[in-house]
Design an enzyme around this catalytic site. Structure first.
Site, mmCIF file in Angstrom:
data_model
loop_
_atom_site.group_PDB
_atom_site.id
_atom_site.type_symbol
_atom_site.label_atom_id
_atom_site.label_comp_id
_atom_site.label_asym_id
_atom_site.label_seq_id
_atom_site.Cartn_x
_atom_site.Cartn_y
_atom_site.Cartn_z
ATOM 1 N N HIS A 160 0.847 -1.197 0.000
ATOM 2 C CA HIS A 160 0.000 0.000 0.000
ATOM 3 C C HIS A 160 0.882 1.247 0.000
ATOM 4 O O HIS A 160 0.667 2.179 -0.787
ATOM 5 C CB HIS A 160 -0.915 -0.014 1.229
ATOM 6 C CG HIS A 160 -1.577 1.296 1.536
ATOM 7 N ND1 HIS A 160 -2.560 1.830 0.733
ATOM 8 C CD2 HIS A 160 -1.391 2.190 2.538
ATOM 9 C CE1 HIS A 160 -2.955 2.994 1.249
ATOM 10 N NE2 HIS A 160 -2.257 3.234 2.336
ATOM 11 N N ASP B 208 7.400 22.792 -25.267
ATOM 12 C CA ASP B 208 7.258 21.430 -24.731
ATOM 13 C C ASP B 208 8.272 21.274 -23.621
ATOM 14 O O ASP B 208 8.897 22.252 -23.206
ATOM 15 C CB ASP B 208 7.501 20.382 -25.844
ATOM 16 C CG ASP B 208 6.770 19.070 -25.549
ATOM 17 O OD1 ASP B 208 7.099 18.433 -24.536
ATOM 18 O OD2 ASP B 208 5.853 18.698 -26.305
ATOM 19 N N TRP C 123 7.459 -0.671 3.976
ATOM 20 C CA TRP C 123 8.011 -0.078 2.750
ATOM 21 C C TRP C 123 9.421 0.432 2.973
ATOM 22 O O TRP C 123 10.169 0.619 2.023
ATOM 23 C CB TRP C 123 7.119 1.054 2.243
ATOM 24 C CG TRP C 123 7.274 2.369 2.951
ATOM 25 C CD1 TRP C 123 6.716 2.714 4.140
ATOM 26 C CD2 TRP C 123 8.026 3.500 2.514
ATOM 27 N NE1 TRP C 123 7.069 3.997 4.473
ATOM 28 C CE2 TRP C 123 7.878 4.513 3.488
ATOM 29 C CE3 TRP C 123 8.811 3.784 1.388
ATOM 30 C CZ2 TRP C 123 8.481 5.766 3.394
ATOM 31 C CZ3 TRP C 123 9.418 5.033 1.301
ATOM 32 C CH2 TRP C 123 9.244 6.005 2.297
ATOM 33 N N SER D 13 13.238 6.218 -13.551
ATOM 34 C CA SER D 13 12.189 7.091 -14.073
ATOM 35 C C SER D 13 12.175 8.428 -13.346
ATOM 36 O O SER D 13 12.110 9.491 -13.971
ATOM 37 C CB SER D 13 10.843 6.389 -13.939
ATOM 38 O OG SER D 13 9.793 7.314 -14.025
ATOM 39 N N SER D 14 12.254 8.378 -12.012
ATOM 40 C CA SER D 14 12.183 9.622 -11.238
ATOM 41 C C SER D 14 13.348 10.546 -11.554
ATOM 42 O O SER D 14 13.170 11.756 -11.696
ATOM 43 C CB SER D 14 12.209 9.332 -9.740
ATOM 44 O OG SER D 14 11.079 8.623 -9.369
ATOM 45 N N HIS E 253 13.463 11.283 4.168
ATOM 46 C CA HIS E 253 12.853 12.522 4.612
ATOM 47 C C HIS E 253 12.678 13.548 3.512
ATOM 48 O O HIS E 253 11.587 14.074 3.352
ATOM 49 C CB HIS E 253 13.472 13.119 5.875
ATOM 50 C CG HIS E 253 12.444 14.005 6.488
ATOM 51 N ND1 HIS E 253 11.400 13.518 7.237
ATOM 52 C CD2 HIS E 253 12.182 15.310 6.297
ATOM 53 C CE1 HIS E 253 10.572 14.499 7.511
ATOM 54 N NE2 HIS E 253 11.015 15.602 6.952
ATOM 55 N N GLU F 128 12.150 12.772 0.639
ATOM 56 C CA GLU F 128 11.044 12.176 -0.115
ATOM 57 C C GLU F 128 9.686 12.679 0.377
ATOM 58 O O GLU F 128 8.795 12.951 -0.417
ATOM 59 C CB GLU F 128 11.107 10.644 -0.018
ATOM 60 C CG GLU F 128 9.888 9.904 -0.539
ATOM 61 C CD GLU F 128 9.712 9.960 -2.047
ATOM 62 O OE1 GLU F 128 10.704 10.210 -2.747
ATOM 63 O OE2 GLU F 128 8.585 9.765 -2.512
ATOM 64 N N TYR G 193 9.011 15.500 1.492
ATOM 65 C CA TYR G 193 8.809 16.847 0.935
ATOM 66 C C TYR G 193 8.600 16.799 -0.554
ATOM 67 O O TYR G 193 7.929 17.661 -1.124
ATOM 68 C CB TYR G 193 9.937 17.784 1.366
ATOM 69 C CG TYR G 193 9.818 18.042 2.842
ATOM 70 C CD1 TYR G 193 8.871 18.934 3.309
ATOM 71 C CD2 TYR G 193 10.543 17.304 3.770
ATOM 72 C CE1 TYR G 193 8.666 19.109 4.663
ATOM 73 C CE2 TYR G 193 10.345 17.478 5.119
ATOM 74 C CZ TYR G 193 9.404 18.370 5.563
ATOM 75 O OH TYR G 193 9.193 18.531 6.892
ATOM 76 N N SER H 238 -0.996 27.159 -3.806
ATOM 77 C CA SER H 238 -0.638 28.563 -4.004
ATOM 78 C C SER H 238 -1.138 29.108 -5.334
ATOM 79 O O SER H 238 -1.157 30.309 -5.544
ATOM 80 C CB SER H 238 0.883 28.735 -3.951
ATOM 81 O OG SER H 238 1.375 28.279 -2.722
ATOM 82 N N HIS I 228 15.029 11.933 12.805
ATOM 83 C CA HIS I 228 13.846 11.983 13.675
ATOM 84 C C HIS I 228 12.935 10.780 13.438
ATOM 85 O O HIS I 228 11.993 10.577 14.176
ATOM 86 C CB HIS I 228 13.096 13.313 13.537
ATOM 87 C CG HIS I 228 12.444 13.553 12.225
ATOM 88 N ND1 HIS I 228 12.338 14.802 11.672
ATOM 89 C CD2 HIS I 228 11.849 12.714 11.337
ATOM 90 C CE1 HIS I 228 11.704 14.712 10.514
ATOM 91 N NE2 HIS I 228 11.412 13.461 10.286
ATOM 92 N N HIS I 229 13.227 10.012 12.385
ATOM 93 C CA HIS I 229 12.496 8.760 12.187
ATOM 94 C C HIS I 229 13.082 7.647 13.049
ATOM 95 O O HIS I 229 12.583 6.534 13.038
ATOM 96 C CB HIS I 229 12.566 8.332 10.717
ATOM 97 C CG HIS I 229 11.915 9.308 9.787
ATOM 98 N ND1 HIS I 229 10.596 9.211 9.420
ATOM 99 C CD2 HIS I 229 12.382 10.409 9.169
ATOM 100 C CE1 HIS I 229 10.284 10.209 8.608
ATOM 101 N NE2 HIS I 229 11.351 10.950 8.434
ATOM 102 N N THR J 23 7.078 26.359 7.085
ATOM 103 C CA THR J 23 5.754 25.813 6.799
ATOM 104 C C THR J 23 4.681 26.745 7.347
ATOM 105 O O THR J 23 3.655 26.983 6.700
ATOM 106 C CB THR J 23 5.602 24.412 7.415
ATOM 107 O OG1 THR J 23 6.773 23.659 7.118
ATOM 108 C CG2 THR J 23 4.401 23.691 6.842
ATOM 109 N N LYS K 34 4.055 29.542 5.083
ATOM 110 C CA LYS K 34 3.182 29.177 3.963
ATOM 111 C C LYS K 34 1.718 29.211 4.381
ATOM 112 O O LYS K 34 0.884 29.811 3.699
ATOM 113 C CB LYS K 34 3.536 27.781 3.453
ATOM 114 C CG LYS K 34 4.825 27.802 2.695
ATOM 115 C CD LYS K 34 5.062 26.498 2.001
ATOM 116 C CE LYS K 34 6.063 26.684 0.879
ATOM 117 N NZ LYS K 34 5.535 27.438 -0.246
ATOM 118 N N ARG L 93 1.270 0.021 14.962
ATOM 119 C CA ARG L 93 1.001 -0.064 13.528
ATOM 120 C C ARG L 93 1.556 -1.376 12.991
ATOM 121 O O ARG L 93 2.333 -2.052 13.651
ATOM 122 C CB ARG L 93 1.611 1.131 12.803
ATOM 123 C CG ARG L 93 3.119 1.197 12.892
ATOM 124 C CD ARG L 93 3.670 2.511 12.387
ATOM 125 N NE ARG L 93 3.607 2.605 10.938
ATOM 126 C CZ ARG L 93 4.500 3.285 10.194
ATOM 127 N NH1 ARG L 93 5.519 3.900 10.757
ATOM 128 N NH2 ARG L 93 4.386 3.342 8.894
#
Lengths: 543, 291
Positions: A90, A119, A155, A182-183, A266, A268, A270, A281, A315-316, A341, A344, A463
């Site tokens: 998932h 293009d 994951w 690809s990315s 991390h 990622e 963002y 925005s 922090h993870h 943040t 924003k 979890r």
């Protein structure tokens, strides 16, 4: 071979062929080969978006398996191993198969139009970036049908657990490499497009926020995806080639994987939210009929978030037992992110302040985003506090936190973007009544789904475990009802999109009364090739 | 942007090679995964995928070369290519950064911790789990994985390899100056020298591996030292091979009278890549061999 130049200012032809029919306002070729060989940014954008929509339902179905199992305590429906592979898949599907491709699809569609480019900078590479995705996901999803089952270690693929996976391990690793190719190619293309393809006069500080946020996101991708590739390569060699990067017996360290992984992981997160900031925005000023408040500070805030995202990864990992200085540093740097943040969120609210607001579907989703993303942001702040995080770690509180920023955050921004730009894509207005229904049903159910997870999480529910203690039963039942409600209400979205593609009220070129930006100066639907000659931006507002 | 053909941005149509590339990568990865799991036909599928990828590269680059030689590209397209190569190299730098990061982490943090240094729970962990193990780099860990081995010294082959690569950087630059002055023959000669130095490097590296396995009992499975040594030098060696092939292609194109004093981006891209490989090697020489 001579260049086959049409009089419109852009050369179109395939090598070795002479395309007399390649005229500027001539439509695309027909049939499957159009989509397989296309180099048109709009075609490729559509392919990305459809792919993402399909994967959204595949990933969503996996979520529903999880919620069905958790409807009641005890092992009810699926085998625990399969449950674990559902949580793992998932996540992988939703991150790499839904949110990222959807943002890349939006970038493909909108960036060239927003900066007045004919293009993307590298159209063939663009085609390849997309056409890798179905093949990469074919490998990833095929693991579910293998004897050993799909990946079931989460994951994040932490060793040593992930190294105990069956034969499907190698397939998962290569699927990640495959998507990474690809990315990286897609991001390089976006960087080259934004730097090199802006129409004369579109200076950096005139670029729409969506372009800015994507530029910064592309850098995050180029810098971190190769690090993920390195991390999973080390897993692969630990498993199959006898290395011991992540084994203390050989002098390595399993925690080292977590450091390398989250150095990617991390930034990622963002990557999954910065383009959303850009979308919001764009939408809020349109429906508040005011220019974006504090544009410059938005740009700097985005850049600050990107920079800070590289120095918060541990922090993870507060519960791994890192040195105190490490914990303090990562706690402080993480909290620091709430400053840009906050800038924003403040700017979005200030843009709405005293605006002549109307509440069409894109605006509803945008406001929903601002409110619910902020809820997720605030729970993130709680998780940043090291001693608190040691309590919250791996509970449903964390699940509630990141689903608030990803579902009513990233996913809502994609929905908002679709409603906002689909009249430009199809030339038809979507069904506003159904759109509003979609928003309200989704918003009710998404909160029914995720809000109770805060409660069970704080109470200690873990979890990634298919069973739980009896006292969590009621809120889990509520969350599962919310999950099925939210999941099935997305079918309404599909129906609205299909209905809009097939017809509807003719959209005007401007579409929205207060809209600014070059994309609203071209006809609706946008012609197959836009801006073959650079637009005169003295006539139009770029942002 | 002018509206005449020569100044227009080139947007190709009907790209046929990307889908071949996707299928090639799919077959390649599918085969590799099956091969690793000792499943039937894994190896064959892997090589089939590799062949498809090579064909794809020939075809795709061939198209680009034909378009370039026929003057399809303007300066703006050239800039796109340059940016693409530049950021591709940056992404490669980040790939190596992961492995250097692993090396630094193991040497600075986890190694000493296993050995009982570094405060916190380290002494207790060492006492309970790895009694008697004290950390000295190079290490193959508390379990002495792979058995006793000798460290790869920096003197000898690695030093020669360093000199070879540095020299190849010079010859590459001489070739670049030659083409900038329009002297294609000189470019080809000096590129030939560069490619030769590159392949000699790879050959010596292969010999070094042979020596490591058979003379020093240093293997990939020799704990964290073997892991970082072989993965860093191995990926570097792979990149040198790729870079040398790129330069070889550029050289062959030079022999077919491609490139002018102004238009030789393929050369520059390959040269950038070559210098990147060179710099990575200096990092390797210092952190893997010397220190």
């Amino acid at each position: 071979m001579t260049t086959d130049s049409s009089h419109d200012g852009v050369v179109h032809h395939a090598p070795g062929e002479h395309h007399d029919h390649d005229h500027d306002h001539h439509g695309p070729a027909y049939g499957l080969m159009r989509w397989i060989t296309t180099t048109n940014h709009k075609d490729i954008g559509s392919l990305y978006l459809w792919f993402s929509l399909i994967m959204f339902f595949i990933g969503g179905a996996m979520a529903l398996v999880i919620r069905a199992e958790l409807f009641q305590p005890g092992i009810q429906i699926v085998d625990p191993m399969f449950f674990n592979s559902m949580t793992t898949m998932h996540a992988l599907v939703m991150i790499f198969g839904v949110v990222m491709p959807a943002f890349v699809g939006l970038a493909n569609w909108m960036i060239p139009m927003m900066i007045g480019a004919p293009d993307m900078a590298l159209p063939r590479l663009n085609n390849w970036s997309f056409w890798i995705m179905p093949f990469a996901f074919a490998i990833l999803l095929s693991t579910l049908f293998m004897d050993s089952g799909g990946p079931a270690g989460g994951w994040t693929l932490y060793p040593p657990l992930s190294l105990q996976m069956g034969d499907s391990f190698a397939f998962v690793i290569f699927a990640i490499h495959f998507m990474g190719i690809s990315s990286v190619m897609g991001s390089i293309n976006i960087v080259a497009t934004i730097f090199n393809m802006r129409a004369p006069g579109v200076t950096f500080m005139k670029m729409p926020m969506f372009v800015w946020t994507w530029l910064i996101t592309a850098y995050l991708l180029i810098a971190t995806i190769p690090v993920l590739a390195g991390a999973v390569t080390m897993l692969l060699t630990d498993r199959y080639f006898g290395t011991s990067f992540f084994s203390a017996a050989g002098g390595g360290d399993p925690v080292m994987f977590q450091h390398i992984f989250w150095f990617f992981g991390h930034p990622e997160v963002y990557i999954l939210i910065l383009p959303a900031f850009g979308i919001i925005s764009s939408i809020i000023p349109t429906f508040a009929r005011k220019p974006l408040f504090g544009y410059d500070s938005m740009v700097y805030a985005t850049a600050s978030i990107a920079f800070l995202s590289f120095i918060v990864w541990a922090h993870h990992m507060f519960t791994t037992g890192m040195p105190l200085a490490g914990s303090l540093f990562f706690m402080m740097s993480t909290m620091l992110i709430s400053v840009p943040t906050g800038v924003k969120v403040f700017n979005w609210v200030a843009t709405m302040w005293r605006g002549a607001m109307t509440f069409e579907t894109p605006m509803l989703f945008a406001i929903g985003f601002v409110i619910m993303f902020t809820i997720g942001g605030l729970s993130g702040l709680m998780l940043a506090i090291t001693p608190a995080d040691i309590q919250y770690h791996d509970t449903y509180f964390v699940v509630a936190h990141f689903h608030y920023v990803l579902v009513p955050g990233a996913i809502y921004s994609i929905m908002a973007a679709t409603y906002y730009w689909i009249p430009k894509w199809t030339g038809n207005m979507y069904d506003e009544t159904l759109g509003k229904w979609h928003f309200w049903i989704s918003t009710v159910f998404v909160n029914v789904l995720f809000f109770p997870m805060h409660f069970v999480g704080l109470a200690g529910m873990n979890r990634r475990i298919p069973d739980y203690s009896l006292q969590f039963a009621d809120w889990n039942m509520v969350a599962s009802i919310g999950a099925f409600g939210f999941g099935f209400s997305q079918l309404l979205f599909v129906w609205i999109v299909i209905k809009c593609v097939r017809g509807g009220k003719q959209a005007t070129d401007e579409v929205w009364e207060g809209a600014r930006g070059l994309e609203w100066t071209v006809p609706s639907p946008a012609p197959y090739h836009t801006f073959e000659t650079a637009p005169d931006i003295t006539k139009y507002a770029v942002r | 942007m002018s509206s005449t053909g020569a100044n227009a941005y080139y947007v190709p149509h009907a790209a046929r090679w990307p889908i071949v590339g996707s299928i090639g990568l799919f077959v390649f990865f599918w085969g590799f995964a099956n091969w690793l799991n000792d499943r039937p036909l894994g190896k064959e599928t892997f090589f089939l995928g590799a062949i498809v990828l090579v064909v794809m590269m020939f075809g795709w680059f061939g198209d680009v070369i034909r378009e370039s030689e026929s003057g399809t590209y303007n300066n703006q397209v050239d800039t796109s290519f340059r940016m693409c190569m530049m950021w591709f190299i940056f992404s490669e730098v980040m790939f190596f950064a992961a492995f250097f990061g692993a090396l630094f982490y193991a040497r600075t943090f986890s190694g000493p911790w296993i050995g009982g240094d570094g405060g916190g729970g380290a002494p207790v962990t060492n006492e309970l789990l790895y009694q008697g193990f004290s950390y000295v780099w190079p290490t193959n860990g508390p379990s002495s994985l792979g058995g006793d081995f000798q460290q790869m010294g920096w003197f000898g082959l690695p030093l020669i390899n360093t000199l070879l690569l540095l020299t190849s950087g010079v010859t590459c630059t001489i070739a670049h100056h030659a083409i900038q002055h329009g002297d294609r023959k000189k470019m080809v000669r000096w590129l030939g020298a560069t490619v030769a130095l590159g392949f000699i490097f790879v050959g010596l590296q292969a010999y070094e591996y042979y020596h490591a396995y058979h003379g020093l009992n240093l293997k990939m499975s020799s704990g964290i030292y073997g892991s970082t040594f072989f993965m860093l030098t191995g990926f570097h060696g792979f990149h040198v091979t790729m870079g040398a092939i790129m330069l070889l292609v550029v050289m062959l194109r030079g022999m077919k009278s491609h490139f002018t004093a102004k238009n030789h981006f393929a050369f520059e891209a390959a040269a950038w890549y070559w210098h990147f490989v060179d710099v990575v090697w200096l990092g390797l020489f210092i952190f893997v061999y010397l220190l």
